[in-house]
Scaffold this motif. Structure first.
Motif, short mmCIF file in Angstrom:
data_model
loop_
_atom_site.label_atom_id
_atom_site.label_comp_id
_atom_site.label_asym_id
_atom_site.label_seq_id
_atom_site.Cartn_x
_atom_site.Cartn_y
_atom_site.Cartn_z
N ALA A 32 0.83 -1.20 0.00
CA ALA A 32 0.00 0.00 0.00
C ALA A 32 0.87 1.25 0.00
N ALA A 33 1.99 1.22 0.72
CA ALA A 33 2.91 2.35 0.72
C ALA A 33 3.47 2.58 -0.68
N ARG A 54 2.37 4.84 7.01
CA ARG A 54 1.31 5.48 6.23
C ARG A 54 0.55 4.45 5.40
N GLY A 55 1.28 3.48 4.87
CA GLY A 55 0.62 2.42 4.12
C GLY A 55 -0.33 1.63 4.99
N ALA A 56 0.09 1.33 6.22
CA ALA A 56 -0.76 0.58 7.15
C ALA A 56 -2.03 1.36 7.48
N LYS A 57 -1.89 2.67 7.66
CA LYS A 57 -3.06 3.49 7.95
C LYS A 57 -4.01 3.57 6.76
N ALA A 58 -3.43 3.56 5.55
CA ALA A 58 -4.27 3.56 4.35
C ALA A 58 -5.07 2.27 4.26
N VAL A 59 -4.44 1.15 4.63
CA VAL A 59 -5.13 -0.14 4.60
C VAL A 59 -6.20 -0.20 5.68
N ARG A 60 -5.92 0.37 6.84
CA ARG A 60 -6.93 0.39 7.91
C ARG A 60 -8.15 1.20 7.47
N LYS A 61 -7.91 2.29 6.77
CA LYS A 61 -9.00 3.14 6.30
C LYS A 61 -9.81 2.46 5.21
N ASP A 62 -9.11 1.74 4.32
CA ASP A 62 -9.77 1.05 3.22
C ASP A 62 -8.98 -0.20 2.85
N PRO A 63 -9.33 -1.37 3.38
CA PRO A 63 -8.58 -2.60 3.11
C PRO A 63 -8.42 -2.91 1.62
N GLN A 64 -9.34 -2.41 0.79
CA GLN A 64 -9.25 -2.68 -0.64
C GLN A 64 -7.97 -2.09 -1.24
N VAL A 65 -7.44 -1.04 -0.62
CA VAL A 65 -6.17 -0.45 -1.08
C VAL A 65 -5.07 -1.51 -1.02
N GLY A 66 -5.04 -2.26 0.07
CA GLY A 66 -4.05 -3.32 0.22
C GLY A 66 -4.29 -4.46 -0.76
N VAL A 67 -5.54 -4.81 -0.95
CA VAL A 67 -5.88 -5.89 -1.89
C VAL A 67 -5.41 -5.54 -3.30
N ASP A 68 -5.77 -4.36 -3.77
CA ASP A 68 -5.42 -3.96 -5.13
C ASP A 68 -3.91 -3.95 -5.34
N ALA A 69 -3.19 -3.45 -4.33
CA ALA A 69 -1.73 -3.38 -4.45
C ALA A 69 -1.11 -4.77 -4.46
N LEU A 70 -1.61 -5.67 -3.65
CA LEU A 70 -1.06 -7.03 -3.59
C LEU A 70 -1.36 -7.82 -4.86
N VAL A 71 -2.59 -7.70 -5.34
CA VAL A 71 -2.98 -8.43 -6.55
C VAL A 71 -2.21 -7.92 -7.76
N TRP A 109 2.62 3.15 15.16
CA TRP A 109 2.68 1.95 14.33
C TRP A 109 4.12 1.42 14.35
N GLY A 110 4.24 0.08 14.43
CA GLY A 110 5.56 -0.55 14.40
C GLY A 110 6.20 -0.72 15.76
N TYR A 111 5.52 -0.24 16.82
CA TYR A 111 6.11 -0.28 18.16
C TYR A 111 6.45 -1.71 18.58
#
Length: 344
Positions: free
Chosen positions: A63-64, A256-273, A304-306
């Motif tokens: 996502a990042a 920032r990528g993690a927060k984008a995925v939390r806001k909209d998981p589809q962002v992570g899906v699209d990037a991974l696919v 994040w990352g702690y």
């Protein structure tokens, strides 16, 4: 997903003093620093080696990349899949990769062998490794007594089984452990084993539920194994001294990528696919949604990352007690210096 070769006694007083000092510094910096990621000039290249093939665990990284967080941080991140799952930490230690994604247990094993590597952030905050059973054969950890359990043959998985048995009051020798390699799910479906230890609750567990196999899933930390951070971002210790600013920008871009995925998981899906077209979008979405709580610290006061030094200490002590390492891991195994809001 499993780690494909891919945690009684107290720490010495001197080490305890160092830990206390580090903790005090970390807490004093929490929220005190405002980071600016946008940079100008030629992007600096970062070679990142994953622990395995792209999957839901890596959603924040991809996502990042997809949202431009790396680019805004002045980074040109090249993501590589390892040809050998045991290679990422060795590549970083040898200076042939800038960063790697690995597992807390693997990092501590590598350091015990002398590799100069350290974790600079937790990608997944909780253990994903789990006990999974089909057909109601194992409903609680105590039910493992007298059962046949498949593992991937990783030494600390055998130690997990022994710890779980002792925690539930039965003889570890009563468990028949079978090395099934990567075939954990097939071993269960074929009834070769009564249960497995090694599959991930957020990947194989989600997949089995979607297939209506009705798995029983027991998290290892709930069964008696000390908690740990399943996936961590690893750098070479010398690189942290010479390229600390670059490492900081990388970690904060992934945040920032993690927060984008939390806001909209589809962002992570699209990037991974996009990165791996063989991925099932629906399964990937379900896996990301299941993993979301583990992407962030349970205490929202931490960034994040702690990484929790006390938990690392307890897991390291467990590894020592079980003969997995020869010496107690030192506090330099991890640092929170490069997280959002941290540092000087």
């Amino acid at each position: 997903m499993i780690p494909r070769l891919r945690s009684g006694r107290r720490w010495p007083a001197a080490v305890a003093v160092v830990l206390a000092a580090l903790a005090a510094l970390a807490l004093s910096a929490c929220g005190a620093k405002k980071d600016t990621l946008t940079t100008r000039g030629t992007p600096q290249r970062i070679d990142l080696v994953l622990d395995y093939l792209p999957n839901a665990d890596h959603a924040a990284i991809y996502a990042a990349q997809a949202t431009g967080a790396f680019r805004a941080a002045g980074l040109d991140v090249r993501i590589r899949v390892p040809s050998d799952p045991a290679a990422p930490l060795k590549l970083v230690a040898a200076g042939r990769a800038d960063l790697a994604i690995s597992y807390e247990p693997e990092l501590l094993l590598a350091r015990d062998k002398g590799l100069r590597v350290a974790s600079i952030g937790a990608l997944v905050q909780k253990p994903l490794t789990s006990i999974i059973s089909l057909g109601g054969k194992v409903r609680t950890a105590a039910d493992l007594e007298g059962k046949t359990v498949g593992t991937a043959g990783i030494p600390y998985q055998s130690a997990y089984l022994k710890t779980i048995a002792r925690a539930h009051g039965f003889d570890p020798a009563s468990i028949k452990e079978v090395n099934v390699g990567f075939n954990l799910v097939p071993a269960m479906l074929s009834k070769k084993v009564d249960a497995t230890l090694g599959a991930f609750w957020n990947v194989e567990g989600v997949q089995l539920r979607r297939q209506n196999k009705h798995p029983t899933i027991i998290h290892t930390e709930q069964a008696g194994v000390p908690t740990y951070e399943e996936l961590v971002i690893v750098a070479g210790q010398d690189e942290l001294r010479t390229r600390g600013d670059v490492m900081r920008r990388f970690v904060q871009a992934v945040a920032r990528g993690a927060k984008a995925v939390r806001k909209d998981p589809q962002v992570g899906v699209d990037a991974l696919v996009k990165a791996d077209k063989s991925l099932d979008p629906a399964l990937t979405l379900a896996s990301i949604k299941a993993t979301l709580p583990a992407f962030f610290p349970a205490d929202a006061a931490f960034p994040w990352g702690y990484q929790n030094a006390d938990e690392w200490k307890a897991y390291g002590q467990w590894m020592l007690d079980n003969g997995l390492v020869k010496r107690l891991p030192t506090p330099t195994s991890l640092t929170n210096e490069f997280l959002p809001g941290r540092g000087i």
